[in-house]
Design a protein around this motif. Structure first.
Motif, PDB file in Angstrom:
ATOM      1  N   LYS A 175      -2.166   2.923 -10.240  1.00 57.99           N
ATOM      2  CA  LYS A 175      -1.261   1.804 -10.495  1.00 57.99           C
ATOM      3  C   LYS A 175      -1.503   1.240 -11.893  1.00 57.99           C
ATOM      4  O   LYS A 175      -0.560   0.895 -12.610  1.00 57.99           O
ATOM      5  CB  LYS A 175      -1.448   0.714  -9.433  1.00 57.99           C
ATOM      6  CG  LYS A 175      -0.882   1.100  -8.066  1.00 57.99           C
ATOM      7  CD  LYS A 175      -1.216   0.077  -6.990  1.00 57.99           C
ATOM      8  CE  LYS A 175      -0.455  -1.217  -7.187  1.00 57.99           C
ATOM      9  NZ  LYS A 175      -0.632  -2.136  -6.030  1.00 57.99           N
TER      10      LYS A 175
ATOM     11  N   GLU B 239       5.006   4.916   1.454  1.00 61.45           N
ATOM     12  CA  GLU B 239       5.292   3.641   0.793  1.00 61.45           C
ATOM     13  C   GLU B 239       5.099   2.487   1.776  1.00 61.45           C
ATOM     14  O   GLU B 239       5.366   2.613   2.971  1.00 61.45           O
ATOM     15  CB  GLU B 239       6.728   3.629   0.262  1.00 61.45           C
ATOM     16  CG  GLU B 239       7.038   4.702  -0.767  1.00 61.45           C
ATOM     17  CD  GLU B 239       6.518   4.383  -2.161  1.00 61.45           C
ATOM     18  OE1 GLU B 239       5.840   3.343  -2.320  1.00 61.45           O
ATOM     19  OE2 GLU B 239       6.779   5.169  -3.076  1.00 61.45           O
TER      20      GLU B 239
ATOM     21  N   LEU C 161      -0.446  11.120  -4.139  1.00 62.75           N
ATOM     22  CA  LEU C 161       0.247  10.078  -4.901  1.00 62.75           C
ATOM     23  C   LEU C 161       0.926  10.654  -6.145  1.00 62.75           C
ATOM     24  O   LEU C 161       1.966  10.148  -6.587  1.00 62.75           O
ATOM     25  CB  LEU C 161      -0.717   8.963  -5.286  1.00 62.75           C
ATOM     26  CG  LEU C 161      -1.234   8.098  -4.134  1.00 62.75           C
ATOM     27  CD1 LEU C 161      -2.171   7.018  -4.650  1.00 62.75           C
ATOM     28  CD2 LEU C 161      -0.082   7.476  -3.358  1.00 62.75           C
TER      29      LEU C 161
ATOM     30  N   TRP D 278       4.752   9.550  -6.121  1.00 59.29           N
ATOM     31  CA  TRP D 278       5.230   8.712  -7.211  1.00 59.29           C
ATOM     32  C   TRP D 278       5.790   9.520  -8.390  1.00 59.29           C
ATOM     33  O   TRP D 278       6.081   8.946  -9.438  1.00 59.29           O
ATOM     34  CB  TRP D 278       4.105   7.785  -7.686  1.00 59.29           C
ATOM     35  CG  TRP D 278       3.762   6.715  -6.683  1.00 59.29           C
ATOM     36  CD1 TRP D 278       4.537   6.289  -5.646  1.00 59.29           C
ATOM     37  CD2 TRP D 278       2.560   5.932  -6.629  1.00 59.29           C
ATOM     38  NE1 TRP D 278       3.903   5.284  -4.951  1.00 59.29           N
ATOM     39  CE2 TRP D 278       2.680   5.043  -5.528  1.00 59.29           C
ATOM     40  CE3 TRP D 278       1.392   5.891  -7.389  1.00 59.29           C
ATOM     41  CZ2 TRP D 278       1.677   4.131  -5.185  1.00 59.29           C
ATOM     42  CZ3 TRP D 278       0.387   4.987  -7.055  1.00 59.29           C
ATOM     43  CH2 TRP D 278       0.526   4.110  -5.956  1.00 59.29           C
TER      44      TRP D 278
ATOM     45  N   ILE E 106       2.305   1.600 -12.271  1.00 59.55           N
ATOM     46  CA  ILE E 106       3.066   1.670 -11.026  1.00 59.55           C
ATOM     47  C   ILE E 106       2.955   0.334 -10.292  1.00 59.55           C
ATOM     48  O   ILE E 106       1.856  -0.177 -10.096  1.00 59.55           O
ATOM     49  CB  ILE E 106       2.520   2.795 -10.113  1.00 59.55           C
ATOM     50  CG1 ILE E 106       2.619   4.149 -10.817  1.00 59.55           C
ATOM     51  CG2 ILE E 106       3.244   2.816  -8.779  1.00 59.55           C
ATOM     52  CD1 ILE E 106       4.010   4.680 -10.987  1.00 59.55           C
TER      53      ILE E 106
ATOM     54  N   LYS F  43       3.720  -0.384  -7.014  1.00 57.95           N
ATOM     55  CA  LYS F  43       4.017  -0.016  -5.632  1.00 57.95           C
ATOM     56  C   LYS F  43       2.731  -0.062  -4.816  1.00 57.95           C
ATOM     57  O   LYS F  43       1.634  -0.049  -5.368  1.00 57.95           O
ATOM     58  CB  LYS F  43       4.617   1.392  -5.560  1.00 57.95           C
ATOM     59  CG  LYS F  43       5.956   1.547  -6.248  1.00 57.95           C
ATOM     60  CD  LYS F  43       6.467   2.974  -6.130  1.00 57.95           C
ATOM     61  CE  LYS F  43       7.816   3.133  -6.833  1.00 57.95           C
ATOM     62  NZ  LYS F  43       8.314   4.534  -6.731  1.00 57.95           N
TER      63      LYS F  43
END
Length: 206
Positions: A77, A48, A114, A118, A82, A84
Motif C-alpha cells: 500500500k 477486497e 496481491l 491489484w 494503493i 485499498k
C-alpha cells in the motif's frame, strides 16, 4: 477471491557465517542455506474488503499488524500507493515454530496474490526485493523448489531432478527464530561450509 497454496520448506544445510554489524542489516546473519520445498502447505486467500483483517483456523497465529502477511499489505500500500484493504484467510496446516518457515511462506504468497489482485505487474526480482523487507526467509518462496540462499544477497535456484523423501518429526514445544539466533555459540560457526558446498554440488549433479 484469489487463492494459492503456501508451501513449507525444510533446511538441508545451514551455515552461519557471521553476524552483520552496521547498516540496515545490523543484527542479522550472513548464512549459507540450502532450502527445499516440501509437499506440506497452507492455503492463502485474498479478497477486497473495507478494512484489513486476517482470518485463520489456528488460534496461535497473530491476526494483527505483527503478522508478516499484514506487513506485506502495508508495504505494498505504501510502495505502490494503493488505497485499498483486503480480507486474508489462512487455512493453516504447517506447524508454527517448527522450523518450516510457514509464516514467511504465507507472506510471500500474499505478495504474489496481491500483485495479481491489484494488477501491480511487479517482476519476480521486484517481488523478491519487497519480500526481503518483510522477512529474510520470504524471498525464497518467490522462486520455491530447491535453492541456495544467503538471506543477504544471493538467492539461486538449484535445478535438480532428485526426488527426496522425508519423515518430519516435531516436538510438542516450538522454538522461535529470534530465540534460536539469540542462543548461538559463535565459537562453533563457519566451520563446516565445505560440507554445504559439497551438498550443493551433489544436488545440482543429481
Amino acid at each position: 477471491m484469489l487463492t494459492e497454496k503456501s508451501y513449507a520448506r525444510i533446511t538441508l544445510a545451514l551455515d552461519i557465517l557471521k553476524k552483520l554489524k552496521g547498516g540496515d542489516l545490523e543484527g542479522y546473519h550472513k548464512l549459507n542455506i540450502i532450502k527445499h520445498q516440501i509437499n506440506l502447505y497452507d492455503i492463502v486467500s485474498v479478497e477486497e474488503a473495507n478494512k484489513t483483517e486476517i482470518i485463520c483456523n489456528n488460534p496461535h497465529v497473530p491476526k494483527d499488524n505483527t503478522n508478516l502477511c499484514w506487513k506485506v499489505v502495508d508495504l505494498l500500500k505504501q510502495e505502490c500507493k494503493i488505497n485499498k484493504s483486503i480480507k486474508l484467510t489462512i487455512e493453516k496446516n504447517i506447524p508454527i515454530q517448527g522450523g518450516l518457515a510457514g509464516g514467511s511462506s504465507n507472506a510471500a504468497i500474499t505478495l504474489i496474490l496481491l500483485n495479481k489482485l491489484w494488477n501491480l505487474n511487479l517482476s519476480e526480482q521486484q517481488l523478491i526485493q519487497s519480500a526481503r523487507k518483510v522477512s529474510m526467509d520470504a524471498p525464497y518462496y518467490i522462486i520455491g523448489n530447491t535453492a541456495f540462499d544467503t538471506e543477504i544477497s544471493t538467492l539461486e535456484k538449484m535445478n535438480t531432478n532428485l526426488n527426496l523423501n522425508f519423515i518430519i518429526i516435531l516436538p510438542e514445544f516450538g522454538v522461535s527464530t529470534t530465540n534460536a539466533y539469540k542462543n548461538i555459540d559463535y565459537n562453533y560457526i563457519a566451520k563446516f561450509n565445505h560440507k554445504t558446498k559439497t551438498m550443493r554440488e551433489a544436488i545440482q549433479n543429481n
